[in-house]
Motif scaffolding. Structure first.
Motif, mmCIF file in Angstrom:
data_model
loop_
_atom_site.group_PDB
_atom_site.id
_atom_site.type_symbol
_atom_site.label_atom_id
_atom_site.label_comp_id
_atom_site.label_asym_id
_atom_site.label_seq_id
_atom_site.Cartn_x
_atom_site.Cartn_y
_atom_site.Cartn_z
ATOM 1 N N PHE A 127 0.813 -1.229 0.000
ATOM 2 C CA PHE A 127 0.000 0.000 0.000
ATOM 3 C C PHE A 127 0.845 1.277 0.000
ATOM 4 O O PHE A 127 0.353 2.339 0.328
ATOM 5 C CB PHE A 127 -0.952 -0.013 1.201
ATOM 6 N N ILE A 187 -11.079 -3.255 9.276
ATOM 7 C CA ILE A 187 -10.048 -3.936 8.469
ATOM 8 C C ILE A 187 -9.572 -5.250 9.079
ATOM 9 O O ILE A 187 -8.969 -6.057 8.404
ATOM 10 C CB ILE A 187 -8.816 -3.023 8.198
ATOM 11 N N LEU A 215 -4.882 -9.376 7.747
ATOM 12 C CA LEU A 215 -4.943 -8.711 9.056
ATOM 13 C C LEU A 215 -5.767 -9.517 10.058
ATOM 14 O O LEU A 215 -5.476 -9.513 11.246
ATOM 15 C CB LEU A 215 -5.516 -7.303 8.920
ATOM 16 N N ILE A 231 -5.332 4.758 5.999
ATOM 17 C CA ILE A 231 -6.686 4.180 6.113
ATOM 18 C C ILE A 231 -7.615 5.238 6.707
ATOM 19 O O ILE A 231 -7.257 5.898 7.693
ATOM 20 C CB ILE A 231 -6.679 2.928 7.023
ATOM 21 N N ASP A 278 4.602 2.884 7.429
ATOM 22 C CA ASP A 278 4.788 3.175 6.000
ATOM 23 C C ASP A 278 4.301 4.570 5.665
ATOM 24 O O ASP A 278 3.604 5.205 6.459
ATOM 25 C CB ASP A 278 4.068 2.109 5.158
ATOM 26 N N LEU A 324 -7.775 -11.122 4.247
ATOM 27 C CA LEU A 324 -7.614 -12.135 5.305
ATOM 28 C C LEU A 324 -6.356 -11.903 6.153
ATOM 29 O O LEU A 324 -6.297 -12.311 7.309
ATOM 30 C CB LEU A 324 -7.524 -13.535 4.690
ATOM 31 N N GLY A 342 -5.295 -5.843 -5.273
ATOM 32 C CA GLY A 342 -5.553 -7.270 -5.090
ATOM 33 C C GLY A 342 -5.715 -7.587 -3.610
ATOM 34 O O GLY A 342 -5.981 -6.714 -2.788
ATOM 35 N N VAL A 374 -12.532 -8.276 4.721
ATOM 36 C CA VAL A 374 -12.851 -6.848 4.607
ATOM 37 C C VAL A 374 -11.621 -6.083 4.162
ATOM 38 O O VAL A 374 -10.540 -6.245 4.705
ATOM 39 C CB VAL A 374 -13.374 -6.284 5.954
ATOM 40 N N GLN A 375 -11.839 -5.257 3.138
ATOM 41 C CA GLN A 375 -10.788 -4.339 2.707
ATOM 42 C C GLN A 375 -11.320 -2.933 2.927
ATOM 43 O O GLN A 375 -12.530 -2.728 2.963
ATOM 44 C CB GLN A 375 -10.462 -4.590 1.236
ATOM 45 N N SER A 380 0.520 4.555 7.504
ATOM 46 C CA SER A 380 -0.001 3.773 8.639
ATOM 47 C C SER A 380 1.143 3.193 9.460
ATOM 48 O O SER A 380 2.235 2.968 8.945
ATOM 49 C CB SER A 380 -0.830 2.585 8.155
HETATM 50 P P1 ADP Z 1 -5.514 -7.619 2.026
HETATM 51 O O1 ADP Z 1 -4.204 -6.929 2.183
HETATM 52 O O2 ADP Z 1 -5.398 -8.987 1.431
HETATM 53 O O3 ADP Z 1 -6.546 -6.791 1.368
HETATM 54 P P2 ADP Z 1 -5.540 -7.481 4.886
HETATM 55 O O4 ADP Z 1 -6.428 -8.179 5.881
HETATM 56 O O5 ADP Z 1 -4.096 -7.684 5.024
HETATM 57 O O6 ADP Z 1 -6.074 -7.919 3.479
HETATM 58 O O7 ADP Z 1 -5.856 -5.958 4.976
HETATM 59 C C1 ADP Z 1 -7.200 -5.532 5.024
HETATM 60 C C2 ADP Z 1 -7.312 -4.100 4.495
HETATM 61 O O8 ADP Z 1 -6.666 -3.222 5.432
HETATM 62 C C3 ADP Z 1 -6.590 -3.890 3.182
HETATM 63 O O9 ADP Z 1 -7.410 -4.257 2.099
HETATM 64 C C4 ADP Z 1 -6.358 -2.393 3.237
HETATM 65 O O10 ADP Z 1 -7.533 -1.709 2.889
HETATM 66 C C5 ADP Z 1 -6.101 -2.132 4.715
HETATM 67 N N1 ADP Z 1 -4.646 -2.102 5.007
HETATM 68 C C6 ADP Z 1 -3.905 -3.054 5.598
HETATM 69 N N2 ADP Z 1 -2.628 -2.656 5.767
HETATM 70 C C7 ADP Z 1 -2.553 -1.421 5.247
HETATM 71 C C8 ADP Z 1 -1.506 -0.452 5.113
HETATM 72 N N3 ADP Z 1 -0.269 -0.696 5.537
HETATM 73 N N4 ADP Z 1 -1.808 0.746 4.539
HETATM 74 C C9 ADP Z 1 -3.066 0.996 4.117
HETATM 75 N N5 ADP Z 1 -4.097 0.132 4.219
HETATM 76 C C10 ADP Z 1 -3.846 -1.053 4.771
#
Ligand code: ADP
Length: 688
Positions: free
Chosen positions: A428, A470, A492, A462, A457, A490, A486, A475-476, A516
């Motif tokens: 991200f 999240i 997180l 978010i 990062d 899952l 993509g 959930v994205q 974040s």
């Molecule tokens: P995925 O990465 O496969 O979409 P995750 O469960 O790892 O699934 O993350 C869920 C959502 O949290 C991501 O789709 C994104 O929207 C948000 N997210 C996670 N990590 C970050 C990050 N470092 N910066 C911005 N958004 C993030």
């Protein structure tokens, strides 16, 4: 005249004289003595005053009363019981006739004073009469008070009765002899015995099953014997009760002891818990059903994983072998790269789904092995390096605060957490970089450290409204994420759940458009730094024994799925081993009997005879024929649920590898086995 001679106090003496002159004379005398006096005109007025409760004593003369005493007598009799109004009557000189005296004395509390009369005698008689009257008033007050008290008591009792009767619980009271002293409406409803049937009756044996009656009886007796100590029934207990018809039902009972006027009473609060027990039973059944469903789901996932991983092993392996071909065109290379990437994505997804299933089935088993956080971080950083380079990001690591000690814990799960957070941060972030900081803080005790990992990062960040969700499955932050970056949503969820299973916590700070920071804090047990010198020495020595190109050692490959046979066979040949194939467990057992193999690569799930059975038979034969060293067996499983490793080891295998496997992994496993064998030989010859 009435006004001037009237002094209003409650202790007035009513004076009824034959003439106004006599009255005035008497009034003056009494006034001089400080006595309150009311001069009445006639007997009726005296009676009126008495009725109004004003008189303290009456002073009159016999002549006035002689023929009208009946009126006064009637008035006095109408007075309340406590009242006995003193009458002082002045008699003619020499006293009255016996008949008159008798008649006067019949009127009431009479004192007759004969003339001639000393004033002092009159005054002392009046004062005595006033004292007597005062005593009567005290008695009146006492009676009134007693009446009020009795009324209050009655009201209180009514109130208590109504509270007890309206209580939702059955309330009963027993005396020391076990006789029922209180039985409320709920008790009537619950036990079907009416109050009048049970009062003063020893009801307990009829209200409880024998076993529970004995228990309660013992408790009560223990309590009485111990003089009020050790009362076990202050807490609620569950008993089986009986009603009048002999119907048994479950109750919850709490019993307290109260002492009243030197006697001990036991007050019991009883609740019918039939419905609660039924609800609990339903809940247990529902939970069991849910657990069964969950187990079924996990098994289904495990089977699906096997079904998918088996052909995936061939896809990944053959793609790898294809990629090694020298005569590929650029386009073919691109196709193969895409094939490899797709296979990896598919595998990652299967792994994530399995992880979720395992976590939800609470079947995650954490390893407790020594590991070094520094080494683990180095591994993760090196794995991330390519992606970081591709995206032109700066990746910094700050682990200066880390101790050079080892910890006990699950490095695989910690690596997974770190990888998830770092790969998200890289994914991200378009420009800028990712900072990985690992700090060590003192834990709850001297043996524990808190390892605090922050992944910061400068990426897309978010939005506050998405932060809470999240961590939920699939959930994205928003739908555009999936299109652009993509992912499955899952990572997180797994990270958060693993963190909590490991006793730690995960928090996130993020600002949309700015970046974040995900911080995970986990406790690990510290182990003293071991002196690995001898081990390493040995390792080096033994490693040196392995020839750079292995001898023509033969490996027995046991696999019933043709594409995977092709992959494993080709891999083994690439490493320089000879390879013989058995198509199932039975063939493998036979081949081992006659062959001379460096190791066996044994598929676990096969038709006819599976890998576990085959291994058990091979081990049994080794025992039977007193073989000095056992043949190394590496299990190959496409199941990835916890327990597979244990099942392999339990069957007698030395190690296991999960399909689809990487070429390097397989090579390492075989080399390890080879090394172990060489070490054994070395040790044996050293012993000889
Ligand atoms: P995925 O990465 O496969 O979409 P995750 O469960 O790892 O699934 O993350 C869920 C959502 O949290 C991501 O789709 C994104 O929207 C948000 N997210 C996670 N990590 C970050 C990050 N470092 N910066 C911005 N958004 C993030």
């Amino acid at each position: 005249m009435k006004n001037t001679l009237n002094v209003h106090t409650p202790w007035r003496i009513l004076v009824l004289a034959p003439t106004p002159k006599d009255a005035e004379f008497t009034f003056k005398i009494l006034k001089n003595e400080g006595l309150s006096t009311l001069v009445c005109q006639n007997l009726q007025e005296v009676c009126d005053e008495i009725e109004q409760g004003a008189a303290a004593a009456i002073l009159t003369e016999e002549v006035i009363l002689s023929d009208k005493s009946g009126v006064l007598e009637k008035t006095l009799h109408a007075q309340p019981v406590w009242s006995d109004l003193p009458l002082i009557v002045l008699m003619p000189t020499g006293g009255g006739t016996p008949a008159t005296i008798q008649q006067l004395q019949a009127i009431g509390n009479m004192t007759l004073l004969n003339r001639p009369l000393q004033i002092s005698t009159l005054i002392s008689t009046l004062n005595a009469a006033l004292r007597d009257r005062k005593r009567q008033y005290y008695q009146r007050d006492y009676l009134i008070e007693r009446e009020h008290y009795a009324l209050a008591l009655e009201e209180n009792e009514k109130f208590t009765r109504s509270v007890i009767n309206n209580a939702l619980d059955a309330v009963i009271m027993l005396d020391e002899q076990g006789l029922i002293r209180e039985w409320n409406t709920q008790a009537e409803l619950l036990f079907r015995w009416e109050r009048h049937e049970v009062l003063m009756q020893p009801m307990l044996p009829k209200m409880l099953t024998q076993k529970h009656f004995n228990l309660l009886n013992k408790s009560i007796n223990d309590y009485l014997r111990s003089g009020g100590d050790h009362f076990i029934l202050n807490k609620r207990v569950e008993f089986s009760a009986l009603n009048k018809n002999g119907f048994v039902f479950p109750i919850e009972l709490s019993l307290t002891a109260q002492s009243l006027k030197g006697e001990i009473f036991f007050i019991g609060f009883i609740r019918d818990i039939t419905q609660r027990i039924a609800a609990e039973q339903q809940l247990i059944e529902a939970r069991n059903a849910a657990e069964t469903a969950n187990i079924a789901k996990t098994e289904f996932l495990a089977n699906m994983s096997h079904e998918i991983r088996t052909p995936m092993n061939a896809v990944v392996g053959l793609t790898y072998l294809l990629a090694q071909s020298k005569s590929l065109t650029e386009q073919q290379k691109k196709f193969i790269d895409t094939l490899q990437m797709s296979a990896e994505t598919l595998l990652a997804l299967i792994n994530d789904l399995l992880d979720i299933a395992k976590i939800e089935a609470r079947s995650v088993k954490l390893e407790q092995i020594p590991f070094s956080v520094t080494t683990l971080v180095e591994e993760v950083v090196s794995m991330m390096a390519t992606r970081v380079k591709e995206k032109g990001l700066v990746f910094t690591v700050n682990d200066e605060n880390l101790k050079a000690c080892e910890y006990i814990g699950d490095p695989t799960r910690l690596r997974q957490i770190l990888m998830n957070l770092c790969s998200n941060a890289i994914k991200f972030t378009e420009k800028g970089g990712v900072d990985l900081t690992i700090r060590c803080k003192p834990g709850a005790d001297a043996q524990t450290d808190l390892i605090c990992i922050s992944v910061k990062d400068s990426g897309i960040g978010i939005a506050p409204e998405h932060i809470k969700t999240i961590f939920e499955k699939f959930v994205q932050a928003d739908t555009s994420i999936n299109r652009k970056y993509g992912g499955t949503g899952l990572g997180l969820t797994i990270t958060k759940k693993l963190t909590s299973v490991m006793g730690g916590e995960l928090i996130v700070h993020s600002e949309l458009g700015k970046g974040s920071t995900f911080t995970v804090t986990l406790p690990f047990t510290i182990i003293q730094k071991k002196n690995n010198f001898i081990e390493t020495e040995k390792g080096v020595e033994v490693a040196a024994l392995i020839p750079s190109s292995p001898p023509e050692a033969c490996i027995l490959l046991v696999e019933d799925y043709e594409p995977n046979r092709l992959v494993a066979h080709t891999f083994l040949e690439k490493f320089g081993y000879l390879c013989e194939v058995a198509n199932n467990g039975i063939e493998a057992v036979e081949k081992v009997k006659n062959g001379n193999y460096l190791a066996v690569l044994m598929d676990v799930q096969m038709q006819t005879m599976n890998g576990f059975e085959a291994t058990r038979l091979i081990r049994a034969n080794e025992k039977k024929y007193n073989k000095i060293s056992s043949l190394p067996i590496i299990g190959m499983t496409a199941h990835a649920l916890s327990g597979d490793k244990e099942r392999c080891l339990e069957a007698g295998m030395d190690d296991y590898i999960c399909k689809p496997f990487e070429l390097e992994d397989l090579k390492k496993k075989i080399e390890c086995i080879q090394m172990a064998q060489l070490r054994k030989k070395h040790d044996l010859s050293a012993c000889i």
